[in-house]
Design an enzyme around this catalytic site. Structure first.
Site, PDB file in Angstrom:
ATOM      1  N   ASP A  40       0.863  -1.183   0.000  1.00  0.00           N
ATOM      2  CA  ASP A  40       0.000   0.000   0.000  1.00  0.00           C
ATOM      3  C   ASP A  40       0.895   1.226   0.000  1.00  0.00           C
ATOM      4  OD1 ASP A  40      -3.248   0.430   1.022  1.00  0.00           O
ATOM      5  OD2 ASP A  40      -1.906   2.169   1.005  1.00  0.00           O
ATOM      6  N   GLY A  84      -7.044   2.148  -4.627  1.00  0.00           N
ATOM      7  CA  GLY A  84      -7.888   3.152  -5.255  1.00  0.00           C
ATOM      8  C   GLY A  84      -7.985   4.365  -4.389  1.00  0.00           C
ATOM      9  N   GLN A  87     -13.703   9.126  -3.611  1.00  0.00           N
ATOM     10  CA  GLN A  87     -14.167  10.368  -4.241  1.00  0.00           C
ATOM     11  C   GLN A  87     -13.925  11.544  -3.297  1.00  0.00           C
ATOM     12  OE1 GLN A  87     -17.838   9.513  -6.070  1.00  0.00           O
ATOM     13  NE2 GLN A  87     -17.846  11.333  -7.333  1.00  0.00           N
ATOM     14  N   ARG A  93     -17.567  11.914 -10.968  1.00  0.00           N
ATOM     15  CA  ARG A  93     -17.244  10.484 -11.147  1.00  0.00           C
ATOM     16  C   ARG A  93     -16.148  10.318 -12.193  1.00  0.00           C
ATOM     17  NH1 ARG A  93     -22.258   6.334 -11.110  1.00  0.00           N
ATOM     18  NH2 ARG A  93     -20.607   4.954 -11.774  1.00  0.00           N
ATOM     19  N   VAL A 127     -14.748  -1.199 -11.920  1.00  0.00           N
ATOM     20  CA  VAL A 127     -13.874  -2.332 -12.224  1.00  0.00           C
ATOM     21  C   VAL A 127     -13.816  -2.669 -13.716  1.00  0.00           C
ATOM     22  CG1 VAL A 127     -15.639  -4.054 -11.624  1.00  0.00           C
ATOM     23  CG2 VAL A 127     -13.241  -4.670 -11.533  1.00  0.00           C
ATOM     24  N   ASP A 128     -14.947  -2.548 -14.421  1.00  0.00           N
ATOM     25  CA  ASP A 128     -14.938  -2.949 -15.840  1.00  0.00           C
ATOM     26  C   ASP A 128     -14.090  -1.991 -16.679  1.00  0.00           C
ATOM     27  OD1 ASP A 128     -17.080  -5.142 -15.686  1.00  0.00           O
ATOM     28  OD2 ASP A 128     -18.085  -3.436 -14.773  1.00  0.00           O
ATOM     29  N   ASP A 153     -21.772  -9.740  -7.163  1.00  0.00           N
ATOM     30  CA  ASP A 153     -23.187  -9.501  -7.444  1.00  0.00           C
ATOM     31  C   ASP A 153     -23.925 -10.836  -7.637  1.00  0.00           C
ATOM     32  OD1 ASP A 153     -22.873  -6.337  -8.668  1.00  0.00           O
ATOM     33  OD2 ASP A 153     -21.180  -7.712  -8.733  1.00  0.00           O
ATOM     34  N   ALA A 155     -23.152 -13.643  -6.226  1.00  0.00           N
ATOM     35  CA  ALA A 155     -23.303 -14.231  -4.885  1.00  0.00           C
ATOM     36  C   ALA A 155     -24.477 -13.574  -4.152  1.00  0.00           C
ATOM     37  CB  ALA A 155     -22.013 -14.052  -4.084  1.00  0.00           C
ATOM     38  N   ARG A 156     -24.581 -12.255  -4.287  1.00  0.00           N
ATOM     39  CA  ARG A 156     -25.704 -11.539  -3.663  1.00  0.00           C
ATOM     40  C   ARG A 156     -27.032 -12.006  -4.256  1.00  0.00           C
ATOM     41  NH1 ARG A 156     -22.674  -5.670  -4.129  1.00  0.00           N
ATOM     42  NH2 ARG A 156     -21.730  -5.693  -2.065  1.00  0.00           N
ATOM     43  N   ARG A 158     -27.670 -14.983  -5.654  1.00  0.00           N
ATOM     44  CA  ARG A 158     -27.957 -16.352  -5.166  1.00  0.00           C
ATOM     45  C   ARG A 158     -28.525 -16.295  -3.751  1.00  0.00           C
ATOM     46  NH1 ARG A 158     -22.567 -19.698  -5.843  1.00  0.00           N
ATOM     47  NH2 ARG A 158     -23.868 -21.388  -5.063  1.00  0.00           N
ATOM     48  N   HIS A 173     -28.163 -21.635  -8.394  1.00  0.00           N
ATOM     49  CA  HIS A 173     -27.157 -21.250  -9.391  1.00  0.00           C
ATOM     50  C   HIS A 173     -27.739 -20.109 -10.201  1.00  0.00           C
ATOM     51  CE1 HIS A 173     -24.907 -24.720  -8.169  1.00  0.00           C
ATOM     52  NE2 HIS A 173     -26.063 -25.353  -8.141  1.00  0.00           N
ATOM     53  N   HIS A 180     -20.413  -4.266 -13.470  1.00  0.00           N
ATOM     54  CA  HIS A 180     -20.529  -4.318 -12.004  1.00  0.00           C
ATOM     55  C   HIS A 180     -20.983  -2.905 -11.623  1.00  0.00           C
ATOM     56  CE1 HIS A 180     -19.666  -4.770  -7.763  1.00  0.00           C
ATOM     57  NE2 HIS A 180     -18.785  -3.794  -7.809  1.00  0.00           N
TER      58      HIS A 180
HETATM   59  P1  NAD Z   1      -9.825   1.845   0.945  1.00  0.00           P
HETATM   60  O1  NAD Z   1      -9.776   3.329   0.744  1.00  0.00           O
HETATM   61  O2  NAD Z   1     -10.103   1.282   2.288  1.00  0.00           O
HETATM   62  O3  NAD Z   1      -8.442   1.184   0.435  1.00  0.00           O
HETATM   63  C1  NAD Z   1      -7.808   1.582  -0.749  1.00  0.00           C
HETATM   64  C2  NAD Z   1      -6.307   1.564  -0.449  1.00  0.00           C
HETATM   65  O4  NAD Z   1      -5.604   1.784  -1.682  1.00  0.00           O
HETATM   66  C3  NAD Z   1      -5.849   2.646   0.527  1.00  0.00           C
HETATM   67  O5  NAD Z   1      -5.266   2.033   1.669  1.00  0.00           O
HETATM   68  C4  NAD Z   1      -4.839   3.461  -0.261  1.00  0.00           C
HETATM   69  O6  NAD Z   1      -3.747   3.927   0.524  1.00  0.00           O
HETATM   70  C5  NAD Z   1      -4.387   2.452  -1.312  1.00  0.00           C
HETATM   71  N1  NAD Z   1      -3.800   3.072  -2.503  1.00  0.00           N
HETATM   72  C6  NAD Z   1      -4.232   4.130  -3.218  1.00  0.00           C
HETATM   73  N2  NAD Z   1      -3.403   4.354  -4.242  1.00  0.00           N
HETATM   74  C7  NAD Z   1      -2.422   3.419  -4.198  1.00  0.00           C
HETATM   75  C8  NAD Z   1      -1.296   3.116  -4.999  1.00  0.00           C
HETATM   76  N3  NAD Z   1      -1.010   3.834  -6.075  1.00  0.00           N
HETATM   77  N4  NAD Z   1      -0.534   2.052  -4.646  1.00  0.00           N
HETATM   78  C9  NAD Z   1      -0.807   1.319  -3.557  1.00  0.00           C
HETATM   79  N5  NAD Z   1      -1.868   1.552  -2.763  1.00  0.00           N
HETATM   80  C10 NAD Z   1      -2.662   2.584  -3.085  1.00  0.00           C
HETATM   81  O7  NAD Z   1     -10.899   1.320  -0.112  1.00  0.00           O
HETATM   82  P2  NAD Z   1     -11.612  -0.114  -0.096  1.00  0.00           P
HETATM   83  O8  NAD Z   1     -12.907  -0.019   0.621  1.00  0.00           O
HETATM   84  O9  NAD Z   1     -10.617  -1.148   0.278  1.00  0.00           O
HETATM   85  O10 NAD Z   1     -11.969  -0.289  -1.652  1.00  0.00           O
HETATM   86  C11 NAD Z   1     -10.927  -0.455  -2.606  1.00  0.00           C
HETATM   87  C12 NAD Z   1     -11.491  -0.452  -4.007  1.00  0.00           C
HETATM   88  O11 NAD Z   1     -12.265  -1.636  -4.206  1.00  0.00           O
HETATM   89  C13 NAD Z   1     -12.444   0.733  -4.296  1.00  0.00           C
HETATM   90  O12 NAD Z   1     -12.214   1.193  -5.608  1.00  0.00           O
HETATM   91  C14 NAD Z   1     -13.812   0.093  -4.179  1.00  0.00           C
HETATM   92  O13 NAD Z   1     -14.789   0.803  -4.928  1.00  0.00           O
HETATM   93  C15 NAD Z   1     -13.508  -1.260  -4.785  1.00  0.00           C
HETATM   94  N6  NAD Z   1     -14.488  -2.325  -4.505  1.00  0.00           N
HETATM   95  C16 NAD Z   1     -14.739  -3.168  -5.538  1.00  0.00           C
HETATM   96  C17 NAD Z   1     -15.652  -4.193  -5.379  1.00  0.00           C
HETATM   97  C18 NAD Z   1     -15.913  -5.129  -6.525  1.00  0.00           C
HETATM   98  O14 NAD Z   1     -16.736  -6.062  -6.424  1.00  0.00           O
HETATM   99  N7  NAD Z   1     -15.243  -4.930  -7.656  1.00  0.00           N
HETATM  100  C19 NAD Z   1     -16.328  -4.350  -4.156  1.00  0.00           C
HETATM  101  C20 NAD Z   1     -16.026  -3.484  -3.107  1.00  0.00           C
HETATM  102  C21 NAD Z   1     -15.097  -2.457  -3.305  1.00  0.00           C
END
Ligand code: NAD
Length: 317
Positions: A40, A84, A87, A93, A127-128, A153, A155-156, A158, A173, A180
């Site tokens: 991180d 990530g 916001q 967005r 994600v997409d 989604d 899993a939710r 189901r 199933h 997403h």
């Molecule tokens: P969070 O803010 O708790 O964690 C994100 C982490 O990323 C932070 O600790 C931050 O320091 C780190 N970070 C940012 N830039 C970085 C970089 N360049 N290198 C290394 N680390 C970096 O957020 P979260 O709740 O863990 O969510 C993370 C992501 O997952 C979000 O984009 C969220 O929308 C997504 N998410 C996706 C799904 C899915 O099904 N695809 C489900 C839930 C959440």
């Protein structure tokens, strides 16, 4: 990228926030990984998560857990990107998307720089679109870079069906396809309870009169569940953590599992150059095969709509 894959059993998680740390915890308990490495940009957070997770080591199946650097990409078998940015006030967005896209690109640069042979799973939202960004930037094959998509989604879905019909969730199933996000769709035509189509199952239970309304409510609850959970507790982490374990175990154990991951389509379902979720076979080679299912006309139209929503986001970048 190098032709052969790593089979080190090493999983690198980039982003040690709510999703990354919960996934690490569930993965450690699952026993499929030999080592779990957390990275991180917030080094203190990564150190804290690693120390806390490592205190469970006497009780997990054997695994090593440690904080890593970009060099750890080199011998990783799977790299899961949850890094990530949240916001910011007043940020659109699209601005957020641009910021997360540049985070994904710089992580992909580091992965390529280490000549990694890992399978890369994108989780960061949206994600997409970010899966497509990672693919375009790296030029890696679509089998090796894909998104967690609608595995959560589905899993939710189901779970919601099982609650409504009073059957074991493991006997249900059912798949959510497409984005997403808001334009996702329920593939009712592919859904069944123990091999019996949902339509037939509902009829045998005498529920057919109320089913149109109930099925609509089921889908709405699935589509909106992230909004509700984030409203209640600020993040979603347990469900997604388990969905990621499912995907990563399919790779580590070479289990050829059918999962609705986000893949760049190349003509399947009449769609091209867009990443979205459809059922795929996942194994040690990443996505081994895209399954082309017979969707109803309505579902095919909804998938087309989802693709156009995603293409519009991609064009905005
Ligand atoms: P969070 O803010 O708790 O964690 C994100 C982490 O990323 C932070 O600790 C931050 O320091 C780190 N970070 C940012 N830039 C970085 C970089 N360049 N290198 C290394 N680390 C970096 O957020 P979260 O709740 O863990 O969510 C993370 C992501 O997952 C979000 O984009 C969220 O929308 C997504 N998410 C996706 C799904 C899915 O099904 N695809 C489900 C839930 C959440």
């Amino acid at each position: 990228m190098p032709a052969t894959h790593s089979n080190s059993g090493k999983v690198v998680i980039v982003g040690a926030g709510a999703v990354g740390a919960t996934f690490a915890y569930a993965l450690a308990q699952g026993g499929a990984a030999n080592s779990i490495c957390l990275i991180d940009q917030n080094e203190k957070l990564a150190a804290g998560q690693v120390a806390d997770l490592a205190h469970g080591l006497p009780y997990y199946p054997s695994v090593s857990i440690y904080r890593g650097t970009a060099q750890d990409y080199r011998d990783a078998q799977v790299i899961v990107i949850t890094a990530g940015s949240a916001q910011r006030t007043g940020e659109t967005r699209l601005d957020l998307l641009k910021r997360n896209a540049s985070i994904i690109e710089s992580i992909m640069d580091d992965i390529i720089g280490q000549q990694s042979r890992a399978i890369v799973v994108i989780v960061t939202n949206p994600v997409d679109v970010l899966t497509q960004v990672a693919l375009r930037h790296s030029r890696w094959p679509r089998s090796h870079v894909f998104g967690s998509g609608t595995v959560l989604d589905s899993a939710r879905f189901r779970y919601a069906i099982s609650q409504e019909l009073g059957v074991d969730v493991k006997s249900v199933h059912a798949y959510i396809l497409g984005e997403h996000g808001d334009s996702e769709l329920p593939a009712w035509s592919l859904s069944n309870v123990g091999g019996v189509s949902i339509k037939q199952f509902v009829e045998t239970q005498g529920l057919q009169d109320t089913w149109p309304e109930r099925s609509e409510q089921i889908f709405e609850s699935v589509k909106n569940s992230a909004y509700h959970i984030i409203d209640y507790k600020g993040a979603t982490n347990f469900g997604v953590g388990q969905a990621l374990v499912r995907i990563v175990q399919a790779i580590l154990r070479d289990s050829h599992s059918v999962l609705t991951v986000s893949i760049r389509l190349q003509g399947e379902y009449g769609l091209d150059d867009v990443c979205l979720s459809v059922p795929c076979i996942v194994s040690k080679d990443g996505i081994e095969k895209v399954l082309v299912a017979n969707l109803s006309e309505e579902e095919q139209e909804a998938l087309q709509h989802s693709a156009s929503v995603l293409k519009e986001s991609m064009n905005g970048l």
